[in-house]
Design a protein around this motif. Structure first.
Motif, PDB file in Angstrom:
ATOM      1  N   TRP A 128       0.777  -1.231   0.046  1.00 33.64           N
ATOM      2  CA  TRP A 128       0.128  -0.016   0.015  1.00 33.64           C
ATOM      3  C   TRP A 128       0.846   1.210   0.234  1.00 33.64           C
ATOM      4  CZ3 TRP A 128      -4.654  -0.903  -1.624  1.00 33.64           C
ATOM      5  CH2 TRP A 128      -5.371  -1.931  -1.240  1.00 33.64           C
ATOM      6  N   ASN A 129       1.947   1.245   0.538  1.00 32.48           N
ATOM      7  CA  ASN A 129       2.705   2.474   0.685  1.00 32.48           C
ATOM      8  C   ASN A 129       3.438   2.752  -0.902  1.00 32.48           C
ATOM      9  OD1 ASN A 129       2.646   3.091   3.389  1.00 32.48           O
ATOM     10  ND2 ASN A 129       4.145   1.547   3.820  1.00 32.48           N
ATOM     11  N   ALA A 130       3.164   1.674  -1.624  1.00 30.21           N
ATOM     12  CA  ALA A 130       3.423   2.159  -2.973  1.00 30.21           C
ATOM     13  C   ALA A 130       2.640   2.964  -3.694  1.00 30.21           C
ATOM     14  CB  ALA A 130       3.850   0.968  -3.677  1.00 30.21           C
ATOM     15  N   VAL A 131       1.417   2.831  -3.194  1.00 32.80           N
ATOM     16  CA  VAL A 131       0.197   3.798  -4.099  1.00 32.80           C
ATOM     17  C   VAL A 131       0.866   5.147  -4.033  1.00 32.80           C
ATOM     18  CG1 VAL A 131      -2.051   4.230  -3.744  1.00 32.80           C
ATOM     19  CG2 VAL A 131      -1.192   1.764  -3.235  1.00 32.80           C
ATOM     20  N   GLN A 132       1.100   5.657  -2.811  1.00 26.46           N
ATOM     21  CA  GLN A 132       1.573   6.815  -2.546  1.00 26.46           C
ATOM     22  C   GLN A 132       2.784   7.300  -3.691  1.00 26.46           C
ATOM     23  OE1 GLN A 132       4.581   9.235  -0.875  1.00 26.46           O
ATOM     24  NE2 GLN A 132       3.837   7.766   0.708  1.00 26.46           N
ATOM     25  N   ARG A 133       3.642   6.317  -3.522  1.00 24.29           N
ATOM     26  CA  ARG A 133       4.619   6.768  -4.293  1.00 24.29           C
ATOM     27  C   ARG A 133       4.502   6.586  -5.955  1.00 24.29           C
ATOM     28  NH1 ARG A 133       7.299   3.050  -0.604  1.00 24.29           N
ATOM     29  NH2 ARG A 133       7.247   1.495  -2.002  1.00 24.29           N
ATOM     30  N   ASN A 134       3.646   5.622  -6.312  1.00 25.26           N
ATOM     31  CA  ASN A 134       3.435   5.459  -7.713  1.00 25.26           C
ATOM     32  C   ASN A 134       2.081   6.213  -8.274  1.00 25.26           C
ATOM     33  OD1 ASN A 134       5.832   3.944  -7.739  1.00 25.26           O
ATOM     34  ND2 ASN A 134       4.483   2.007  -7.286  1.00 25.26           N
ATOM     35  N   SER A 135       1.435   6.965  -7.522  1.00 26.35           N
ATOM     36  CA  SER A 135       0.441   7.547  -8.062  1.00 26.35           C
ATOM     37  C   SER A 135       0.163   8.778  -7.493  1.00 26.35           C
ATOM     38  CB  SER A 135      -0.871   6.938  -7.445  1.00 26.35           C
ATOM     39  OG  SER A 135      -1.135   7.031  -6.406  1.00 26.35           O
ATOM     40  N   MET A 136      -0.872   9.383  -7.840  1.00 26.03           N
ATOM     41  CA  MET A 136      -0.955  10.951  -7.426  1.00 26.03           C
ATOM     42  C   MET A 136      -1.513  11.251  -5.887  1.00 26.03           C
ATOM     43  SD  MET A 136       0.271  12.465 -10.102  1.00 26.03           S
ATOM     44  CE  MET A 136      -0.576  14.230  -9.841  1.00 26.03           C
ATOM     45  N   LEU A 137      -1.865   9.968  -5.516  1.00 24.91           N
ATOM     46  CA  LEU A 137      -2.657   9.874  -4.354  1.00 24.91           C
ATOM     47  C   LEU A 137      -1.499  10.272  -3.049  1.00 24.91           C
ATOM     48  CD1 LEU A 137      -5.653   9.258  -3.791  1.00 24.91           C
ATOM     49  CD2 LEU A 137      -4.910   6.864  -3.289  1.00 24.91           C
ATOM     50  N   LEU A 138      -2.086  11.298  -2.488  1.00 26.55           N
ATOM     51  CA  LEU A 138      -1.197  11.660  -1.164  1.00 26.55           C
ATOM     52  C   LEU A 138      -1.959  10.957   0.004  1.00 26.55           C
ATOM     53  CD1 LEU A 138      -0.395  15.312  -2.371  1.00 26.55           C
ATOM     54  CD2 LEU A 138       0.964  13.247  -2.370  1.00 26.55           C
ATOM     55  N   ARG A 139      -1.814   9.690   0.129  1.00 31.21           N
ATOM     56  CA  ARG A 139      -2.354   9.138   1.035  1.00 31.21           C
ATOM     57  C   ARG A 139      -1.392   8.218   1.708  1.00 31.21           C
ATOM     58  NH1 ARG A 139      -7.078  10.717   3.775  1.00 31.21           N
ATOM     59  NH2 ARG A 139      -8.516  11.951   2.244  1.00 31.21           N
ATOM     60  N   SER A 140      -1.439   7.890   3.034  1.00 31.66           N
ATOM     61  CA  SER A 140      -0.636   7.143   3.433  1.00 31.66           C
ATOM     62  C   SER A 140      -1.080   5.415   3.143  1.00 31.66           C
ATOM     63  CB  SER A 140      -0.371   7.084   5.080  1.00 31.66           C
ATOM     64  OG  SER A 140      -1.661   6.606   5.671  1.00 31.66           O
ATOM     65  N   GLY A 141       0.073   4.888   3.232  1.00 35.74           N
ATOM     66  CA  GLY A 141      -0.323   3.211   2.763  1.00 35.74           C
ATOM     67  C   GLY A 141      -1.425   2.977   3.538  1.00 35.74           C
ATOM     68  N   LYS A 142      -1.293   3.266   4.852  1.00 32.49           N
ATOM     69  CA  LYS A 142      -2.317   2.602   5.854  1.00 32.49           C
ATOM     70  C   LYS A 142      -3.784   3.242   5.477  1.00 32.49           C
ATOM     71  CE  LYS A 142      -0.620   1.398  10.268  1.00 32.49           C
ATOM     72  NZ  LYS A 142      -0.736   1.429  11.741  1.00 32.49           N
ATOM     73  N   SER A 143      -3.766   4.394   5.243  1.00 35.75           N
ATOM     74  CA  SER A 143      -5.049   4.990   4.668  1.00 35.75           C
ATOM     75  C   SER A 143      -5.627   4.347   3.503  1.00 35.75           C
ATOM     76  CB  SER A 143      -4.741   6.587   4.722  1.00 35.75           C
ATOM     77  OG  SER A 143      -6.261   7.045   4.405  1.00 35.75           O
ATOM     78  N   CYS A 144      -4.713   4.103   2.801  1.00 39.19           N
ATOM     79  CA  CYS A 144      -5.307   3.375   1.305  1.00 39.19           C
ATOM     80  C   CYS A 144      -5.782   1.937   1.754  1.00 39.19           C
ATOM     81  CB  CYS A 144      -4.083   3.164   0.486  1.00 39.19           C
ATOM     82  SG  CYS A 144      -3.375   4.877  -0.330  1.00 39.19           S
ATOM     83  N   ARG A 145      -5.017   1.251   2.308  1.00 33.41           N
ATOM     84  CA  ARG A 145      -5.492   0.208   2.775  1.00 33.41           C
ATOM     85  C   ARG A 145      -6.871  -0.178   3.418  1.00 33.41           C
ATOM     86  NH1 ARG A 145      -5.674  -3.199   7.202  1.00 33.41           N
ATOM     87  NH2 ARG A 145      -4.492  -1.808   8.273  1.00 33.41           N
ATOM     88  N   LEU A 146      -6.852   0.786   4.457  1.00 33.23           N
ATOM     89  CA  LEU A 146      -7.916   1.101   4.973  1.00 33.23           C
ATOM     90  C   LEU A 146      -9.319   1.422   4.107  1.00 33.23           C
ATOM     91  CD1 LEU A 146      -8.578   0.643   8.120  1.00 33.23           C
ATOM     92  CD2 LEU A 146      -8.697   2.925   8.318  1.00 33.23           C
ATOM     93  N   ARG A 147      -9.083   2.362   3.279  1.00 34.95           N
ATOM     94  CA  ARG A 147      -9.896   2.777   2.300  1.00 34.95           C
ATOM     95  C   ARG A 147     -10.634   1.600   1.596  1.00 34.95           C
ATOM     96  NH1 ARG A 147     -14.370   6.354   2.248  1.00 34.95           N
ATOM     97  NH2 ARG A 147     -14.921   6.576   0.387  1.00 34.95           N
ATOM     98  N   TRP A 148      -9.326   0.910   1.003  1.00 38.73           N
ATOM     99  CA  TRP A 148      -9.936   0.016   0.027  1.00 38.73           C
ATOM    100  C   TRP A 148     -10.648  -1.329   1.033  1.00 38.73           C
ATOM    101  CZ3 TRP A 148     -10.100  -1.534  -4.895  1.00 38.73           C
ATOM    102  CH2 TRP A 148     -10.293  -2.573  -5.146  1.00 38.73           C
ATOM    103  N   ALA A 149     -10.146  -1.596   2.071  1.00 39.82           N
ATOM    104  CA  ALA A 149     -11.065  -2.650   2.566  1.00 39.82           C
ATOM    105  C   ALA A 149     -12.167  -2.263   3.062  1.00 39.82           C
ATOM    106  CB  ALA A 149      -9.822  -3.068   3.807  1.00 39.82           C
ATOM    107  N   ASN A 150     -12.463  -1.165   3.475  1.00 39.59           N
ATOM    108  CA  ASN A 150     -13.503  -0.876   4.183  1.00 39.59           C
ATOM    109  C   ASN A 150     -14.674  -0.217   3.065  1.00 39.59           C
ATOM    110  OD1 ASN A 150     -12.776  -1.711   6.893  1.00 39.59           O
ATOM    111  ND2 ASN A 150     -12.066   0.260   7.332  1.00 39.59           N
ATOM    112  N   HIS A 151     -14.025   0.169   2.030  1.00 40.69           N
ATOM    113  CA  HIS A 151     -15.185   0.621   1.295  1.00 40.69           C
ATOM    114  C   HIS A 151     -15.119   0.636  -0.308  1.00 40.69           C
ATOM    115  CE1 HIS A 151     -16.431   3.275   4.698  1.00 40.69           C
ATOM    116  NE2 HIS A 151     -15.101   3.334   4.940  1.00 40.69           N
TER     117      HIS A 151
END
Length: 586
Positions: A58-81
């Motif tokens: 998930w931490n790669a999301v922030q590195r490889n996309s325009m998303l300025l979210r922490s890996g944790k936040s991404c994981r949570l968002r994905w998992a929960n929503h």
DNA sequence: AAGCGGGCCAACCGCCCTTAA
DNA sequence: ATTAAGGGCGGTTGGCCCGCT
């Protein structure tokens, strides 16, 4: 829910330089990470990213996309929503019921609950529970419906069994194994209902409350590759009220001696009254039947440690507000002990098959079946033996032990002593106990059962002789297992089956018989590839690694020297069917 | 209509475990 | 063996909604 709906203005633009909650500083540039509610555009970016790269990292999301979210936040968002198949909306009554029931069993294990509620997230369940519990508390109502309490009371009792479970090179024991019938029912009740991932080591048992006790127990195990196993025994001082639920018992409570015996100590001492300062007499004077095979002088070489185990407050440990009693705990909080051990860290596997086809369950299933048929045939009316769930639930701890054990003892009849010893060998022993607590049943004529316990990783043989040990006393016997052809089974298993394994034993006395007969079975065999690829160990420790699926349909089991017939697999006299999904094909 | 409080929910926080370097 | 990163999990926070007064 509309993401914008709950976007607080002061957070939409809030930013953070933290990487989630990580306490460690991240290498490289410190991007300014956004916090707060997610926007649809952010969701879209994340969805797109996951589509492309998959979940994880998930931490790669922030590195490889325009998303300025922490890996944790991404994981949570994905998992929960964002992840597919998420169920939205209110819980159905069935789901609610299940949540309550699960919580009564496992406490605040939200993730585990979510795993059993498809489409639901742990967060959802947690939120539901927290709001619900607040509501109930405000109203002064019990957390669990009365019928649920009662129902779980039975299960509670059922869970007050020793979870003796072999998971790879693990065995765990806890006290209530002494009520095998209860255990059987318990296991049965959970059949197909468990899908835990194996939290090894993660010791738990049925919602027990540990209070400042120490316990010890012993368990035998034949040499199982002592090189690979490092046992560290700890005596746990449970100075807490903790939920110990029926998750897979893990690798606790063992120690392995230089002789190769794995020992597990148990010295029970539980309290009946919620008042932790008041103790009641221990069943059987602190001794629990069934320790015969373990009380023969093998001392523990374990390192004794005291520690406090943190467990969450259990559901059924709450005092009911109205009467102050311990809901679902008629016999009071038992105690437990844990010996920590084992270096091995087995891969996470689904407990569904492991548990359903596990050693204990199989054993109990078989013996229960035997017992049931026997009871049916004899129409013997032994009220004490006919322990129903309700009775169990209502019985005191002492009676629970007595009735349950007696019944189980009877179930093993007519080969009471040998079978019991087999059970004893396989089940956790209880220090100082004895089968002689109950009179042995009458032995009947010959024949034997080969119980083949297995699950994905384990295979154990036990011979249950339906004959009195007197018939065998003084005799030598050997067990051979051989197979004709093996089809396309794996090399490992083929070798296993085609190579006769003979173990010779001399039966000199009933007690000796009790021990030796339980040692029947193939020795540990080093595999043709490597230990990792293939290893079979002797009883209580045999395991097929990987996916070797032996075929036993053509195998012959021969016990020589005891006047017993040899049996092929398909002519095995009694319940010898292997459990489903055990990894072994007939 | 405004204020208040409970319910609900998403998100964050901190701890812990696992894994890889 | 150690350390850092990744990730999971349970607890907590805080904002919005909604009903009640």
């Amino acid at each position: 829910m509309n993401d914008n709906k709950m976007v607080p203005k002061d957070q939409v633009d809030s930013i953070s330089t933290e990487e989630g909650s990580s306490r460690r500083s991240l290498s490289g540039d410190r991007k300014v990470l956004k916090k707060g509610p997610w926007t649809p555009s952010e969701d879209a970016i994340l969805v797109e990213y996951v589509k492309k790269h998959g979940e994880g990292n998930w931490n790669a999301v922030q590195r490889n996309s325009m998303l300025l979210r922490s890996g944790k936040s991404c994981r949570l968002r994905w998992a929960n929503h964002l992840r597919p198949n998420l169920k939205k909306g209110a819980f159905t009554p069935e789901e609610e019921k299940m949540i309550i029931k699960m919580h009564s069993r496992m406490g605040n294990k939200w993730a585990q609950m979510a795993a059993r509620l498809p489409g639901r997230t742990d967060n959802e369940i947690k939120n539901y529970w927290n709001t619900r519990i607040k509501k109930l508390q405000r109203a002064g109502l019990p957390i669990y419906p009365s019928n649920m309490c009662f129902q779980d009371s039975d299960e509670y009792q059922q869970r007050r069994i020793v979870n003796c479970f072999v998971q790879q090179n693990e065995i765990l024991q806890s006290r209530d194994l002494n009520n095998p019938d209860v255990m059987f029912d318990y296991l049965n009740s959970n059949r197909g209902d468990l899908s835990y991932s194996l939290p090894c080591p993660d010791f738990s048992m049925g919602s027990m409350i540990c209070q400042g006790y120490e316990s010890q127990g012993y368990m035998y195990m034949n040499p199982v590759d002592p090189v690979k196993q490092h046992w560290v025994s700890e005596t746990v001082d449970c100075g807490y009220h903790g939920t110990i639920y029926n998750e897979l018992p893990s690798t606790d409570q063992f120690q392995i001696e230089s002789s190769g015996k794995i020992q597990l100590t148990f010295d029970l001492d539980y309290q009946h009254d919620p008042d932790p300062t008041i103790k009641i007499p221990e069943p059987f004077g602190g001794e629990i039947p069934g320790s015969q095979a373990f009380s023969n002088g093998n001392s523990s070489a374990s390192r004794s440690l005291s520690r406090t185990v943190k467990l969450e407050l259990p559901s059924l440990q709450y005092r009911e507000p109205n009467d102050g009693s311990w809901s679902g705990f008629p016999s009071g909080p038992p105690t437990a002990v844990v010996d920590k051990h084992f270096e091995s860290s087995p891969a996470t596997v689904s407990l569904q098959s492991e548990w359903n086809s596990g050693l204990l369950e199989t054993l109990l299933h078989e013996t229960h079946a035997l017992g049931s048929s026997k009871r049916h045939a004899s129409e013997k009316s032994d009220s004490s033996a006919a322990t129903t769930n309700e009775e169990v639930g209502e019985s005191s701890g002492l009676n629970l032990y007595k009735t349950g054990w007696k019944e189980y003892y009877d179930l093993f009849s007519p080969s009471s002593s040998s079978a019991a010893s087999t059970f004893n060998e396989c089940m956790p022993p209880v220090v100082g106990g004895s089968f002689h607590e109950f009179p042995p049943s009458k032995a009947t004529s010959g024949g034997y059962n080969l119980l083949f316990f297995s699950h994905h990783l384990f295979t154990n043989f036990f011979l249950l002789y339906s004959a009195s040990h007197e018939n065998f006393a003084g005799k030598n016997y050997s067990l051979s297992i051989s197979a004709g052809s093996h089809g396309d089974n794996s090399l490992a298993v083929a070798e296993y089956l085609s190579t006769p394994k003979v173990e010779e034993k001399h039966i000199s006395s009933s007690s000796d018989f009790s021990r030796t007969c339980t040692l029947l079975g193939p020795r540990w065999i080093e595999g043709p590839q490597s230990t990792k690829d293939y290893s079979l160990t002797s009883p209580l420790g045999q395991h097929f690694c990987n996916d070797h699926k032996p075929s036993l349909s053509e195998a012959t089991f021969l016990v020589q020297g005891l006047g017993l017939e040899s049996y092929t697999w398909d002519k095995m006299p009694h319940a010898c069917q292997m459990p489903e999904n055990c990894g072994i094909s007939e």
